[in-house]
Design a protein around this motif. Structure first.
Motif, PDB file in Angstrom:
ATOM      1  N   GLU A 299     -10.083  -5.443  -0.998  1.00  0.00           N
ATOM      2  CA  GLU A 299      -9.377  -6.618  -1.481  1.00  0.00           C
ATOM      3  C   GLU A 299      -8.144  -6.888  -0.615  1.00  0.00           C
ATOM      4  OE1 GLU A 299     -10.240  -8.705  -3.796  1.00  0.00           O
ATOM      5  OE2 GLU A 299     -12.041  -7.594  -4.385  1.00  0.00           O
ATOM      6  N   TYR A 300      -7.900  -8.174  -0.352  1.00  0.00           N
ATOM      7  CA  TYR A 300      -6.737  -8.520   0.470  1.00  0.00           C
ATOM      8  C   TYR A 300      -5.445  -8.057  -0.184  1.00  0.00           C
ATOM      9  CZ  TYR A 300      -3.016 -11.236   2.580  1.00  0.00           C
ATOM     10  OH  TYR A 300      -1.832 -11.592   3.177  1.00  0.00           O
ATOM     11  N   GLU A 301      -5.374  -8.130  -1.506  1.00  0.00           N
ATOM     12  CA  GLU A 301      -4.162  -7.711  -2.206  1.00  0.00           C
ATOM     13  C   GLU A 301      -3.848  -6.237  -1.947  1.00  0.00           C
ATOM     14  OE1 GLU A 301      -6.574  -9.464  -3.487  1.00  0.00           O
ATOM     15  OE2 GLU A 301      -5.566 -11.405  -3.822  1.00  0.00           O
ATOM     16  N   ASP A 302      -4.902  -5.402  -1.863  1.00  0.00           N
ATOM     17  CA  ASP A 302      -4.694  -3.979  -1.590  1.00  0.00           C
ATOM     18  C   ASP A 302      -4.168  -3.765  -0.178  1.00  0.00           C
ATOM     19  OD1 ASP A 302      -5.623  -3.265  -4.116  1.00  0.00           O
ATOM     20  OD2 ASP A 302      -7.709  -3.175  -3.433  1.00  0.00           O
ATOM     21  N   TYR A 303      -4.761  -4.501   0.771  1.00  0.00           N
ATOM     22  CA  TYR A 303      -4.285  -4.389   2.156  1.00  0.00           C
ATOM     23  C   TYR A 303      -2.861  -4.917   2.277  1.00  0.00           C
ATOM     24  CZ  TYR A 303      -3.494  -5.871   6.955  1.00  0.00           C
ATOM     25  OH  TYR A 303      -2.924  -6.088   8.179  1.00  0.00           O
ATOM     26  N   SER A 304      -2.581  -6.039   1.636  1.00  0.00           N
ATOM     27  CA  SER A 304      -1.249  -6.639   1.714  1.00  0.00           C
ATOM     28  C   SER A 304      -0.197  -5.720   1.112  1.00  0.00           C
ATOM     29  CB  SER A 304      -1.246  -7.992   0.998  1.00  0.00           C
ATOM     30  OG  SER A 304       0.024  -8.580   1.018  1.00  0.00           O
ATOM     31  N   ARG A 305      -0.541  -5.067   0.013  1.00  0.00           N
ATOM     32  CA  ARG A 305       0.409  -4.158  -0.618  1.00  0.00           C
ATOM     33  C   ARG A 305       0.747  -2.980   0.297  1.00  0.00           C
ATOM     34  NH1 ARG A 305      -2.223  -3.672  -4.816  1.00  0.00           N
ATOM     35  NH2 ARG A 305      -3.355  -1.763  -4.369  1.00  0.00           N
ATOM     36  N   GLY A 306      -0.241  -2.487   1.020  1.00  0.00           N
ATOM     37  CA  GLY A 306      -0.001  -1.368   1.922  1.00  0.00           C
ATOM     38  C   GLY A 306       0.776  -1.745   3.163  1.00  0.00           C
ATOM     39  N   SER A 307       0.682  -3.004   3.562  1.00  0.00           N
ATOM     40  CA  SER A 307       1.359  -3.440   4.792  1.00  0.00           C
ATOM     41  C   SER A 307       2.695  -4.118   4.522  1.00  0.00           C
ATOM     42  CB  SER A 307       0.454  -4.406   5.566  1.00  0.00           C
ATOM     43  OG  SER A 307       0.165  -5.564   4.806  1.00  0.00           O
ATOM     44  N   THR A 308       3.223  -3.968   3.310  1.00  0.00           N
ATOM     45  CA  THR A 308       4.467  -4.643   2.945  1.00  0.00           C
ATOM     46  C   THR A 308       5.617  -4.264   3.857  1.00  0.00           C
ATOM     47  OG1 THR A 308       3.790  -4.786   0.627  1.00  0.00           O
ATOM     48  CG2 THR A 308       6.143  -4.992   1.100  1.00  0.00           C
ATOM     49  N   TRP A 309       5.704  -2.978   4.182  1.00  0.00           N
ATOM     50  CA  TRP A 309       6.862  -2.563   4.981  1.00  0.00           C
ATOM     51  C   TRP A 309       6.755  -3.073   6.418  1.00  0.00           C
ATOM     52  CZ3 TRP A 309       7.202   0.722   9.258  1.00  0.00           C
ATOM     53  CH2 TRP A 309       6.030   1.386   9.620  1.00  0.00           C
ATOM     54  N   LEU A 310       5.514  -3.322   6.901  1.00  0.00           N
ATOM     55  CA  LEU A 310       5.371  -3.937   8.220  1.00  0.00           C
ATOM     56  C   LEU A 310       5.893  -5.372   8.186  1.00  0.00           C
ATOM     57  CD1 LEU A 310       1.823  -2.734   9.366  1.00  0.00           C
ATOM     58  CD2 LEU A 310       4.034  -2.025  10.293  1.00  0.00           C
ATOM     59  N   THR A 311       5.604  -6.070   7.100  1.00  0.00           N
ATOM     60  CA  THR A 311       6.134  -7.423   6.933  1.00  0.00           C
ATOM     61  C   THR A 311       7.654  -7.404   6.878  1.00  0.00           C
ATOM     62  OG1 THR A 311       4.135  -8.024   5.694  1.00  0.00           O
ATOM     63  CG2 THR A 311       6.026  -9.494   5.507  1.00  0.00           C
ATOM     64  N   TRP A 312       8.199  -6.387   6.213  1.00  0.00           N
ATOM     65  CA  TRP A 312       9.655  -6.263   6.124  1.00  0.00           C
ATOM     66  C   TRP A 312      10.278  -6.107   7.507  1.00  0.00           C
ATOM     67  CZ3 TRP A 312      13.034  -2.383   7.606  1.00  0.00           C
ATOM     68  CH2 TRP A 312      14.349  -2.503   7.144  1.00  0.00           C
ATOM     69  N   LEU A 313       9.574  -5.444   8.423  1.00  0.00           N
ATOM     70  CA  LEU A 313      10.112  -5.236   9.767  1.00  0.00           C
ATOM     71  C   LEU A 313      10.239  -6.533  10.558  1.00  0.00           C
ATOM     72  CD1 LEU A 313       8.264  -1.954  10.882  1.00  0.00           C
ATOM     73  CD2 LEU A 313      10.688  -2.226  10.326  1.00  0.00           C
ATOM     74  N   LEU A 314       9.584  -7.604  10.083  1.00  0.00           N
ATOM     75  CA  LEU A 314       9.712  -8.883  10.771  1.00  0.00           C
ATOM     76  C   LEU A 314      11.150  -9.385  10.749  1.00  0.00           C
ATOM     77  CD1 LEU A 314       6.506 -10.712   9.486  1.00  0.00           C
ATOM     78  CD2 LEU A 314       6.949  -9.942  11.829  1.00  0.00           C
ATOM     79  N   GLY A 315      11.875  -9.050   9.684  1.00  0.00           N
ATOM     80  CA  GLY A 315      13.275  -9.469   9.586  1.00  0.00           C
ATOM     81  C   GLY A 315      14.120  -8.893  10.701  1.00  0.00           C
ATOM     82  N   PRO A 316      14.180  -7.543  10.856  1.00  0.00           N
ATOM     83  CA  PRO A 316      14.938  -6.964  11.973  1.00  0.00           C
ATOM     84  C   PRO A 316      14.441  -7.415  13.336  1.00  0.00           C
ATOM     85  CG  PRO A 316      14.441  -5.293  10.329  1.00  0.00           C
ATOM     86  CD  PRO A 316      13.700  -6.529   9.909  1.00  0.00           C
ATOM     87  N   ALA A 317      13.123  -7.621  13.465  1.00  0.00           N
ATOM     88  CA  ALA A 317      12.592  -8.078  14.755  1.00  0.00           C
ATOM     89  C   ALA A 317      13.114  -9.467  15.093  1.00  0.00           C
ATOM     90  CB  ALA A 317      11.062  -8.077  14.714  1.00  0.00           C
ATOM     91  N   THR A 318      13.213 -10.326  14.069  1.00  0.00           N
ATOM     92  CA  THR A 318      13.742 -11.672  14.296  1.00  0.00           C
ATOM     93  C   THR A 318      15.212 -11.622  14.679  1.00  0.00           C
ATOM     94  OG1 THR A 318      12.172 -12.559  12.672  1.00  0.00           O
ATOM     95  CG2 THR A 318      14.043 -13.944  13.260  1.00  0.00           C
ATOM     96  N   VAL A 319      15.972 -10.758  13.997  1.00  0.00           N
ATOM     97  CA  VAL A 319      17.389 -10.616  14.317  1.00  0.00           C
ATOM     98  C   VAL A 319      17.581 -10.111  15.741  1.00  0.00           C
ATOM     99  CG1 VAL A 319      19.508  -9.391  13.709  1.00  0.00           C
ATOM    100  CG2 VAL A 319      18.031 -10.281  11.910  1.00  0.00           C
ATOM    101  N   ALA A 320      16.671  -9.229  16.188  1.00  0.00           N
ATOM    102  CA  ALA A 320      16.779  -8.664  17.536  1.00  0.00           C
ATOM    103  C   ALA A 320      16.647  -9.720  18.626  1.00  0.00           C
ATOM    104  CB  ALA A 320      15.718  -7.582  17.729  1.00  0.00           C
ATOM    105  N   LEU A 321      16.110 -10.886  18.280  1.00  0.00           N
ATOM    106  CA  LEU A 321      16.002 -11.963  19.269  1.00  0.00           C
ATOM    107  C   LEU A 321      17.379 -12.504  19.652  1.00  0.00           C
ATOM    108  CD1 LEU A 321      12.952 -13.886  17.794  1.00  0.00           C
ATOM    109  CD2 LEU A 321      12.983 -12.470  19.853  1.00  0.00           C
ATOM    110  N   GLY A 322      18.414 -12.087  18.933  1.00  0.00           N
ATOM    111  CA  GLY A 322      19.767 -12.481  19.306  1.00  0.00           C
ATOM    112  C   GLY A 322      20.184 -11.929  20.657  1.00  0.00           C
TER     113      GLY A 322
END
Length: 244
Positions: free
Chosen positions: A66-89
């Motif tokens: 189920e996509y929901e199961d995969y999405s739940r496991g990859s939550t912290w990877l999604t969270w890393l998008l925030g610091p990655a975006t900030v690093a573009l500074g």
């Protein structure tokens, strides 16, 4: 169901309870995407993230995950998008002398471009009879993921549909810029980078950095300002239009 099959599904259920499977699957898919991208000669129409998305979708379908199961496991990877975006500074700072020289045209161009990026999606979706939830999911399609997630939750959209819209928008933005810019005689890397950032968010920014550091810096600027501006005006406009 055979004993081996039942054992496999029990093992799979156990792995889905931790982020291990989602992380390994994501990294494996992206590695395959990079290999395919390079093997095809780095075409604009086939970025690694598109191949990776297809690989993940196929694996989820083959193993009935189920996509929901995969999405739940990859939550912290999604969270890393925030610091990655900030690093573009960092590239923004390195190219700040170029940006400072063009701040007036940038500020005059970006607001109408950011508004248009959302409005034409809403107009097309409304014309095709889309529901308010679908329209809310498509409205932030040109905004970088960390900001788009917040906007979508605020205006009542679907996160999974929003993620699909982001992927398609990024790929199409790269394709159109690569095809149309040479035909229009646009070779200024600052303009190309800004367009990729405003319309193609992080996927367009990756492509901009492949062009040059200057294009990447302007793409980072366009992506960041589009995200901030859209996060302010879109929820207000959504409420005023009576969708919420």
């Amino acid at each position: 169901m055979t004993e081996a099959s039942a054992l496999f599904h029990r093992l799979l259920d156990h792995l889905l309870e931790s982020p291990l499977l989602a992380v390994v699957l994501t990294l494996l898919a992206y590695s395959i995407g990079i290999r395919v991208f390079r093997r095809l000669g780095s075409p604009a129409w086939c970025p690694p993230v598109l191949v990776a998305a297809v690989v993940v979708a196929v694996i989820l379908w083959l193993f009935s995950i189920e996509y929901e199961d995969y999405s739940r496991g990859s939550t912290w990877l999604t969270w890393l998008l925030g610091p990655a975006t900030v690093a573009l500074g960092v590239p923004l700072y390195q190219q700040f002398h170029h940006i400072r020289a063009l701040w007036r045209p940038i500020l005059l161009t970006l607001p109408p471009a950011a508004i248009l990026a959302a409005v034409y999606a809403l107009v097309l979706a409304s014309w095709l009879g889309a529901s308010p939830e679908v329209m809310a999911s498509l409205a932030p399609k040109s905004v970088t993921t960390p900001i788009a997630v917040g906007i979508t939750a605020q205006i009542g959209g679907s996160l999974s549909l929003m993620m699909g819209g982001l992927l398609i928008t990024g790929v199409v933005a790269i394709l159109f810029v690569d095809l149309i810019a040479p035909r229009l005689g646009i070779r200024d890397e600052r303009i190309i980078g800004l367009v990729l950032g405003i319309n193609g968010h992080a996927i367009g920014t990756v492509r901009a950095f492949e062009i040059s550091a200057t294009a990447g810096a302007f793409s980072s600027l366009g992506m960041g300002l589009t995200g901030v501006f859209t996060a302010v005006w879109l929820p207000i406009a959504w409420q005023m239009l009576g969708f919420v």
